[in-house]
Scaffold this motif. Sequence first.
Motif, mmCIF file in Angstrom:
data_model
loop_
_atom_site.group_PDB
_atom_site.id
_atom_site.type_symbol
_atom_site.label_atom_id
_atom_site.label_comp_id
_atom_site.label_asym_id
_atom_site.label_seq_id
_atom_site.Cartn_x
_atom_site.Cartn_y
_atom_site.Cartn_z
ATOM 1 N N PRO A 199 1.277 -1.489 -0.173
ATOM 2 C CA PRO A 199 0.135 0.253 -0.245
ATOM 3 C C PRO A 199 0.814 1.425 0.461
ATOM 4 O O PRO A 199 2.114 1.536 0.265
ATOM 5 N N ALA A 200 0.372 2.064 -0.058
ATOM 6 C CA ALA A 200 0.846 3.777 -0.352
ATOM 7 C C ALA A 200 0.264 4.885 0.133
ATOM 8 O O ALA A 200 -1.418 4.498 -0.254
ATOM 9 N N ILE A 201 0.677 5.706 0.284
ATOM 10 C CA ILE A 201 0.120 7.389 0.482
ATOM 11 C C ILE A 201 -0.024 8.233 -0.444
ATOM 12 O O ILE A 201 0.484 7.852 -1.476
ATOM 13 N N ASP A 202 -1.076 8.868 -0.535
ATOM 14 C CA ASP A 202 -1.242 10.061 -1.733
ATOM 15 C C ASP A 202 -0.725 10.976 -1.128
ATOM 16 O O ASP A 202 -1.071 11.868 -0.231
ATOM 17 N N PRO A 203 0.873 11.544 -2.135
ATOM 18 C CA PRO A 203 1.939 13.199 -1.392
ATOM 19 C C PRO A 203 0.495 13.809 -1.165
ATOM 20 O O PRO A 203 1.018 15.659 -0.861
ATOM 21 N N LEU A 204 -0.584 14.099 -2.307
ATOM 22 C CA LEU A 204 -0.681 15.414 -2.978
ATOM 23 C C LEU A 204 -2.395 14.834 -2.129
ATOM 24 O O LEU A 204 -3.235 15.968 -1.689
ATOM 25 N N ALA A 205 -2.416 14.340 -1.118
ATOM 26 C CA ALA A 205 -4.144 14.430 -1.051
ATOM 27 C C ALA A 205 -3.580 15.276 0.934
ATOM 28 O O ALA A 205 -2.084 15.124 1.607
ATOM 29 N N SER A 206 -4.616 16.086 0.987
ATOM 30 C CA SER A 206 -4.204 16.921 2.022
ATOM 31 C C SER A 206 -4.147 16.167 3.815
ATOM 32 O O SER A 206 -3.919 16.851 4.899
ATOM 33 N N LYS A 207 -4.522 14.663 3.907
ATOM 34 C CA LYS A 207 -4.204 14.159 4.889
ATOM 35 C C LYS A 207 -2.751 14.012 5.163
ATOM 36 O O LYS A 207 -2.193 13.676 6.283
ATOM 37 N N GLN A 208 -1.817 14.075 4.073
ATOM 38 C CA GLN A 208 -1.013 14.067 4.242
ATOM 39 C C GLN A 208 0.353 15.189 4.346
ATOM 40 O O GLN A 208 1.503 15.827 3.929
ATOM 41 N N LYS A 209 -1.217 16.563 4.573
ATOM 42 C CA LYS A 209 -0.067 17.851 4.689
ATOM 43 C C LYS A 209 1.083 18.142 6.167
ATOM 44 O O LYS A 209 0.884 17.612 7.012
ATOM 45 N N ILE A 210 2.009 18.345 6.321
ATOM 46 C CA ILE A 210 3.254 18.891 7.280
ATOM 47 C C ILE A 210 2.321 19.987 7.968
ATOM 48 O O ILE A 210 2.185 21.102 7.444
ATOM 49 N N VAL A 211 2.321 19.845 8.972
ATOM 50 C CA VAL A 211 2.166 21.383 9.703
ATOM 51 C C VAL A 211 2.312 21.734 10.688
ATOM 52 O O VAL A 211 3.477 20.821 11.433
ATOM 53 N N PRO A 212 3.400 22.933 11.117
ATOM 54 C CA PRO A 212 4.438 22.770 12.546
ATOM 55 C C PRO A 212 4.056 22.721 13.881
ATOM 56 O O PRO A 212 2.686 22.619 13.698
ATOM 57 N N LYS A 213 4.742 22.341 14.462
ATOM 58 C CA LYS A 213 4.080 21.173 15.600
ATOM 59 C C LYS A 213 3.238 22.542 16.516
ATOM 60 O O LYS A 213 1.899 22.381 16.964
ATOM 61 N N LYS A 214 3.607 23.973 16.990
ATOM 62 C CA LYS A 214 3.056 24.946 17.219
ATOM 63 C C LYS A 214 1.605 24.995 16.882
ATOM 64 O O LYS A 214 0.647 25.106 17.738
ATOM 65 N N GLU A 215 1.534 24.690 15.672
ATOM 66 C CA GLU A 215 -0.075 25.491 15.068
ATOM 67 C C GLU A 215 -0.707 24.188 15.513
ATOM 68 O O GLU A 215 -2.712 24.461 15.697
ATOM 69 N N ALA A 216 -0.179 22.927 14.514
ATOM 70 C CA ALA A 216 -0.709 21.825 15.367
ATOM 71 C C ALA A 216 -1.534 22.155 16.452
ATOM 72 O O ALA A 216 -2.087 21.735 17.115
ATOM 73 N N ARG A 217 -0.404 22.098 16.897
ATOM 74 C CA ARG A 217 -1.130 21.905 19.092
ATOM 75 C C ARG A 217 -1.540 23.215 18.861
ATOM 76 O O ARG A 217 -2.409 22.863 20.811
ATOM 77 N N LEU A 218 -2.058 24.280 18.993
ATOM 78 C CA LEU A 218 -3.145 24.851 19.520
ATOM 79 C C LEU A 218 -4.387 24.796 18.666
ATOM 80 O O LEU A 218 -5.380 24.605 19.146
ATOM 81 N N TYR A 219 -4.327 23.853 17.755
ATOM 82 C CA TYR A 219 -5.341 23.180 17.379
ATOM 83 C C TYR A 219 -5.606 22.311 17.924
ATOM 84 O O TYR A 219 -7.339 22.568 18.587
ATOM 85 N N LEU A 220 -5.333 21.905 18.968
ATOM 86 C CA LEU A 220 -5.938 19.916 19.325
ATOM 87 C C LEU A 220 -6.011 21.290 20.629
ATOM 88 O O LEU A 220 -7.059 20.073 21.227
ATOM 89 N N LYS A 221 -5.911 21.962 21.510
ATOM 90 C CA LYS A 221 -6.230 23.004 22.433
ATOM 91 C C LYS A 221 -7.581 23.623 22.433
ATOM 92 O O LYS A 221 -8.286 23.305 22.846
ATOM 93 N N LYS A 222 -7.077 23.900 20.793
ATOM 94 C CA LYS A 222 -9.201 24.819 20.449
ATOM 95 C C LYS A 222 -9.930 23.774 20.365
ATOM 96 O O LYS A 222 -11.229 23.891 20.762
ATOM 97 N N TYR A 223 -9.952 22.355 19.477
ATOM 98 C CA TYR A 223 -11.142 21.822 19.327
ATOM 99 C C TYR A 223 -11.056 20.437 20.143
ATOM 100 O O TYR A 223 -11.593 19.553 19.917
ATOM 101 N N GLY A 224 -9.511 19.303 20.452
ATOM 102 C CA GLY A 224 -9.799 18.701 21.652
ATOM 103 C C GLY A 224 -9.366 19.011 22.935
ATOM 104 O O GLY A 224 -9.555 17.884 24.263
#
Length: 417
Positions: A199-224
């Motif tokens: 199997p393989a992943i699609d490098p063009l899919a939004s699922k595979q995007k790289i987000v800076p850790k800080k931004e990701a953590r702020l998101y997880l705080k806000k929504y989780g």
Amino acid sequence: MLNKVIISKQIRRADFLRFMSARQKRELLKQASYLMGKRVAHISAVADGGGVAEILTSLIPYLRSLGVESDWYFINPDVGKNFFEITNKIHNALQGALVKISGQEWVEYERVSKFIAAELDKIDCDILAINDPQLLLAGHYAHLNKHKIYFSHIDTSSVFKPAWKKLLPAIKFYHRIIFSNRDFVNGSLPRSKVKIFTPAIDPLASKQKIVPKKEARLYLKKYGGIPVRCPLIAQVSRFDIWKNPMGVIQSFRIVQNTYPGAHLALVGFNTAKDNPAASVVYKDIAAVAGKSRDIFLFFDPKGKDVMEFTVMAQNGADVIVQNSIKEGFGLVVTEAMWKRQPVLGGPASGIRKQIRNGKNGFLVKSPEEMAQRIIFLLSRPTERKRLGNSARKTVLENFLFPRLVLDHLKLYRSCLK
Ligand code: UDP
């Protein structure tokens, strides 16, 4: 009994051809040219949730961009909870669980499969690709005079024999049988029909995007509600016995002796409609996690952007674990590795295909060993970075979608020849 998945996403060839070597590109375009005017229909149990849906979401637009007419259908959830409960048992039996499937349940599976087969007969296609054991019998019963392929995406290395014996005649009937791993091929299958597709992943899919850790953590705080500044360990997986979330909690408790401020997120949104057992596993886990404020469980997708939340968990965690006992492949592992996360993987064969111990992650055999490796990664950021970079390279070289698309084209052609 079947619904068509409407896919509006379009991709441009140029965008993915850049992930291929000149030789691969030539080969891909050549194979695609042989398939002009042919139609492929992929059928899966659900259109959302799990690795199969993930692959088909990308595969169909890729094939279309190459001029191969392709469609995707899934089982209408109205087929009933009963059918999915039975097929869930079949799925577990194929992965080796000693489950009892009664005579009456087999009759019901056959009855519904015949109805689905009648719908399959109406699909205009040259190749019919069945992607889940839920549909195994339906694909077998379909009368249409087409080439049929069965994609087995699960770990069938030690099937529960009574269930296997029942299904074997149907599996053998397919023109091609595809496994994700050589270890999963049962000796009683005709070798000439078997192929292995990693199997393989699609490098063009939004699922595979790289987000800076800080931004990701702020998101997880806000929504989780997960605190921003704490060591965060995460497993992203459906609540399923084979993913062993219980073992993750055990390791987490050990980690807390060294990192009392650590938090754990088990992200397993219940989007698949074919897995009634997930609620049972979730309840068991919730009972063990109790009122712990440091364990976050994400199950009910209501009000959440599941894709975005998943991406943020994969980017925001300090350590990603995947503690599976059985795993056809484990796209979640690939997804995290692509995001430069060194993954701590359980003993499942699919995971061992991806993780090279100490090179791009760690393979662990017990909760104690997992805890020890989590502590290692939390305390050694330079090592984490080195392993993460190597993880990304592993995916780039082995597990990207354009190669899988080429595998598919060759397969279809070999069927039609
Ligand atoms: N997934 C997700 N959110 C979740 C749990 C899983 O988006 O809460 C996705 C995950 O990103 C991956 C797929 O579901 O793309 C799971 O595929 P995998 O091969 O790892 O396991 P499967 O569910 O097919 O057994």
